[in-house]
Motif scaffolding. Structure first.
Motif, PDB file in Angstrom:
ATOM      1  N   ILE A 120      35.360   1.968  13.342  1.00  0.00           N
ATOM      2  CA  ILE A 120      34.039   2.245  12.475  1.00  0.00           C
ATOM      3  C   ILE A 120      32.862   1.830  14.057  1.00  0.00           C
ATOM      4  CG2 ILE A 120      31.902   0.748  11.502  1.00  0.00           C
ATOM      5  CD1 ILE A 120      34.152   1.201   9.445  1.00  0.00           C
ATOM      6  N   TYR A 121      32.042   2.438  13.880  1.00  0.00           N
ATOM      7  CA  TYR A 121      31.224   2.493  15.852  1.00  0.00           C
ATOM      8  C   TYR A 121      29.752   2.021  15.369  1.00  0.00           C
ATOM      9  CZ  TYR A 121      29.734   7.317  16.191  1.00  0.00           C
ATOM     10  OH  TYR A 121      29.342   8.148  16.327  1.00  0.00           O
ATOM     11  N   ALA A 122      28.916   2.426  16.002  1.00  0.00           N
ATOM     12  CA  ALA A 122      27.444   1.410  15.854  1.00  0.00           C
ATOM     13  C   ALA A 122      27.426   0.094  15.026  1.00  0.00           C
ATOM     14  CB  ALA A 122      26.465   2.722  14.703  1.00  0.00           C
ATOM     15  N   ARG A 123      27.982  -0.575  15.477  1.00  0.00           N
ATOM     16  CA  ARG A 123      28.363  -0.937  14.601  1.00  0.00           C
ATOM     17  C   ARG A 123      27.590  -2.903  15.374  1.00  0.00           C
ATOM     18  NH1 ARG A 123      33.676  -1.299  16.583  1.00  0.00           N
ATOM     19  NH2 ARG A 123      33.454  -2.547  17.671  1.00  0.00           N
TER      20      ARG A 123
ATOM     21  N   ASP B 286      44.256  -8.403  13.345  1.00  0.00           N
ATOM     22  CA  ASP B 286      43.667  -8.914  14.531  1.00  0.00           C
ATOM     23  C   ASP B 286      43.838  -6.838  15.130  1.00  0.00           C
ATOM     24  OD1 ASP B 286      46.191  -9.552  14.969  1.00  0.00           O
ATOM     25  OD2 ASP B 286      45.806 -11.199  15.858  1.00  0.00           O
ATOM     26  N   VAL B 287      43.528  -7.309  16.685  1.00  0.00           N
ATOM     27  CA  VAL B 287      43.406  -6.214  17.639  1.00  0.00           C
ATOM     28  C   VAL B 287      45.416  -5.675  18.297  1.00  0.00           C
ATOM     29  CG1 VAL B 287      43.190  -5.182  19.680  1.00  0.00           C
ATOM     30  CG2 VAL B 287      41.408  -6.583  18.670  1.00  0.00           C
TER      31      VAL B 287
ATOM     32  N   LEU C 117      45.483   5.411   9.821  1.00  0.00           N
ATOM     33  CA  LEU C 117      45.850   3.860  10.477  1.00  0.00           C
ATOM     34  C   LEU C 117      44.341   3.727  10.162  1.00  0.00           C
ATOM     35  CD1 LEU C 117      47.947   1.923  10.310  1.00  0.00           C
ATOM     36  CD2 LEU C 117      47.280   2.331  12.960  1.00  0.00           C
ATOM     37  N   GLY C 118      43.937   2.157   9.520  1.00  0.00           N
ATOM     38  CA  GLY C 118      42.554   1.861   9.341  1.00  0.00           C
ATOM     39  C   GLY C 118      42.069   0.769  10.596  1.00  0.00           C
ATOM     40  N   VAL C 119      41.789   1.292  11.372  1.00  0.00           N
ATOM     41  CA  VAL C 119      42.260  -0.290  12.826  1.00  0.00           C
ATOM     42  C   VAL C 119      40.799  -0.430  13.019  1.00  0.00           C
ATOM     43  CG1 VAL C 119      42.348  -0.148  15.619  1.00  0.00           C
ATOM     44  CG2 VAL C 119      43.537   1.302  14.178  1.00  0.00           C
ATOM     45  N   GLN C 120      39.832   0.293  12.166  1.00  0.00           N
ATOM     46  CA  GLN C 120      38.483   0.411  12.823  1.00  0.00           C
ATOM     47  C   GLN C 120      38.004  -0.651  13.413  1.00  0.00           C
ATOM     48  OE1 GLN C 120      37.593   1.618  10.178  1.00  0.00           O
ATOM     49  NE2 GLN C 120      39.387   0.898   8.530  1.00  0.00           N
ATOM     50  N   SER C 121      38.125  -1.296  14.800  1.00  0.00           N
ATOM     51  CA  SER C 121      37.542  -1.740  16.078  1.00  0.00           C
ATOM     52  C   SER C 121      38.807  -2.213  16.754  1.00  0.00           C
ATOM     53  CB  SER C 121      36.874  -2.739  15.544  1.00  0.00           C
ATOM     54  OG  SER C 121      36.790  -3.568  16.996  1.00  0.00           O
TER      55      SER C 121
END
Ligand SMILES: C[S@@+](CC[C@H](N)C(=O)[O-])C[C@H]1O[C@@H](n2cnc3c(N)ncnc32)[C@H](O)[C@@H]1O
Ligand code: SF4
Length: 394
Positions: free
Chosen positions: A176-179, A153-154, A135-139
Motif C-alpha cells: 500500500i502506498y501514498a501513506r 514486521d519487515v 502475500l499482504g506485505v503492505q510496507s
C-alpha cells in the motif's frame, strides 16, 4: 425477464472472459484501521469443520446451476484465508474438482498474511493444491507497518516472501502506498527493495480512506493526512516508471506483472467472465436458471452459515442482469486493463456500438488509444480512467 438472445450473449460473454471460483474466508486476527473488506474477529475461534462443510455445500449448489464450465482459476480471498486450516482449503478444492473439474493448469491462489503462524501452514496449502500465493506485505518500513495496524514486521514479511517463493510456483506481494507522510524518495527506495525480491507479480494499491474505518474517523478529525491528489499522482507515475524499468507491465490500474504472470483470476473479472462467489460476503456473476446473475451472499459469517445449512446457499442478493447492465460492466472493468475493451464484444453485449464521435473526441484529447479493434486508456491518462468511462457510458 431476459430473452433467449440475451442468454446467448451472457454465455458468450462468459466464454470470452473465462470462468473462476472465488472463496471468501471472512476472519482476521485483528481489524486493520484502513480496511473495509468483509472481515471479522472471532476471539473464541471458528468451527472450521462446520465452515468447510458449508463452503462445500454452497459450492455444490452453485455448481449445479453452472455445470457447463471448468474453472481456469480458484481464489481464496479474505479476510485472512491463511487462517484456514489446510484441510479446509483441501476440502473446498476437492469439492470443486468433484463438481466442476479442475484442469491440470488451473491457477489456485490463496491470500496470505506474513506472520510466522501462517508461514507454518504454507506446506499444507501447497499439498492441498494451492499453486499461487498473494502475500499482504503492505510496507517494507517497520514504523508504517505499525501505523497500518499490521501484526508483522519487515523481517517477518521478508522471511514469509522467501519461504513462499521456495514452496509455491507463483508468488505475488501487495504493497500500500501514498501513506501518510510518504515522500517520493521514500517510496522509490521501498519499491526498489520490493522489486529486487518480489519475483514476477506485484499489486500496488494507493491507500484509500474508506468510510466506516478507523482511518476515516482519524482523517475526519484531521489526525491523519494522506498525500494530496498531486502528490498521489506523482507517486503513481513513479510507480509506473520503476516497475516498467524493472521489466513489469502495468496490466491493470494497480497490478504489475512480468510477461505471462498476470493473475488469471482477476482477468476473469476484468474481461467480464463468469465466477462463482462462495463464502460470507462473496460476490459472483453466475448463471441462475440460465440467466447471467449478480450474486452476493450474507456478509455476517453466522447468518451465512445458518442460511447455507438451511437452504444450501447463503445468497442475500441476486439480480438478473439485463444486456445494458452486462455491457456497462464490461466497459467499466475492461478499461482498467492495459489490453482495453474489444469494440465488437461491447457492441454484441450492448446491442449497439459505442458512440464513434465520443471515441474520436477522446482519442483527439489523448485520453484513448485505438488499434486492433480495441480501445484502451494510455498510461498518461490512467488517472482519468473514471472520467473516460463516464464519457463513454451511453
Ligand atoms: C482482502 S485485502 C487483504 C488480504 C490479507 N488479509 C492482508 O491483509 O494481507 C487485499 C489487499 O487489499 C489492499 N487494501 C485493503 N484495504 C485497502 C485500502 N483501504 N487502501 C488500499 N489498499 C487496501 C491491501 O494491500 C490488501 O493486501
Ligand atoms: S487488511 Fe487484511 S488482515 Fe487487515 S482487516 Fe483487512 S482483511 Fe483483515
Amino acid at each position: 425477464m431476459l430473452t433467449l438472445l440475451d442468454d446467448a450473449i451472457a454465455t458468450r460473454a462468459d466464454d470470452e472472459g473465462g470462468f473462476g471460483v472465488y472463496v471468501h474466508w471472512p476472519f482476521c486476527q485483528s481489524k486493520c484501521p484502513y480496511c473495509d473488506f468483509n472481515s471479522h474477529v472471532r476471539h473464541g475461534g471458528v468451527d472450521q469443520t462446520r465452515y468447510a462443510a458449508a463452503l462445500v455445500r454452497e459450492l455444490e449448489t452453485m455448481a449445479d446451476w453452472n455445470p457447463d464450465r471448468r474453472p481456469i482459476s480458484v481464489f481464496f480471498g479474505g479476510g485472512t484465508p491463511s487462517l484456514m486450516e489446510p484441510s479446509t482449503v483441501g476440502a473446498v478444492l476437492e469439492a470443486i474438482d468433484r463438481t466442476l473439474g479442475l484442469p491440470a493448469d488451473v491457477e489456485i491462489t490463496l491470500e496470505a498474511n506474513p506472520s510466522s503462524v501462517e508461514q507454518a501452514r504454507f506446506e499444507g496449502y501447497r499439498a492441498a493444491g494451492v499453486n499461487r500465493v498473494s502475500l499482504g506485505v503492505q510496507s517494507l518500513n517497520d514504523a508504517d507497518l505499525v501505523a497500518l495496524g499490521r501484526r508483522h514486521d519487515v523481517a517477518t514479511a521478508r522471511a514469509a516472501l522467501a519461504l513462499a517463493q521456495r514452496i509455491f510456483p507463483r508468488v505475488s506481494a501487495d504493497l500500500i502506498y501514498a501513506r501518510p507522510g510518504q515522500t517520493t524518495e521514500a517510496w522509490a527506495a521501498e519499491l526498489g527493495e520490493m522489486l529486487a525480491i518480489c519475483g514476477n507479480h506485484l499489486s500496488l494499491y494507493q491507500l484509500t480512506i474508506e468510510p466506516e474505518t478507523r482511518f476515516w474517523d482519524l482523517a475526519k478529525a484531521g489526525k491523519l493526512v494522506v498525500p494530496n491528489d498531486d502528490a498521489a499522482a506523482d507517486l503513481y507515475e513513479l510507480t509506473h516508471a520503476l516497475t516498467t524499468a524493472a521489466g513489469f507491465e502495468r496490466y491493470e490500474v494497480s497490478n504489475h506483472a512480468r510477461a505471462g504472470e498476470a493473475a488469471r483470476h482477476n482477468l476473469v473479472y476484468w474481461r467480464g467472465g463468469r465466477y462463482l462467489g462462495i463464502g460470507p460476503g462473496a460476490h459472483g456473476r453466475i448463471l441462475v436458471d440460465g440467466t447471467r446473475t449478480a450474486t452476493a451472499t450474507h456478509r455476517m459469517p453466522e447468518a451465512w452459515l445458518a442460511a447455507v445449512e438451511a437452504e444450501g446457499h447463503g445468497l442475500a442478493e441476486r439480480e438478473a442482469l439485463a444486456r445494458d447492465m452486462i455491457a456497462d460492466e464490461y466497459l467499466l472493468m475492461s478499461l482498467r486493463l492495459s489490453e482495453g475493451l474489444a469494440l465488437d464484444r461491447y457492441a454484441e453485449r450492448a446491442g449497439a456500438p459505442l458512440d464513434a464521435e465520443r471515441i474520436t473526441t477522446l482519442i483527439d484529447s489523448g485520453l484513448l488509444e485505438h488499434g486492433n479493434g480495441r480501445i484502451r486508456i494510455p498510461q498518461s491518462a490512467r488517472l482519468l480512467t473514471n472520467a473516460v468511462v463516464r464519457e463513454l457510458m451511453p
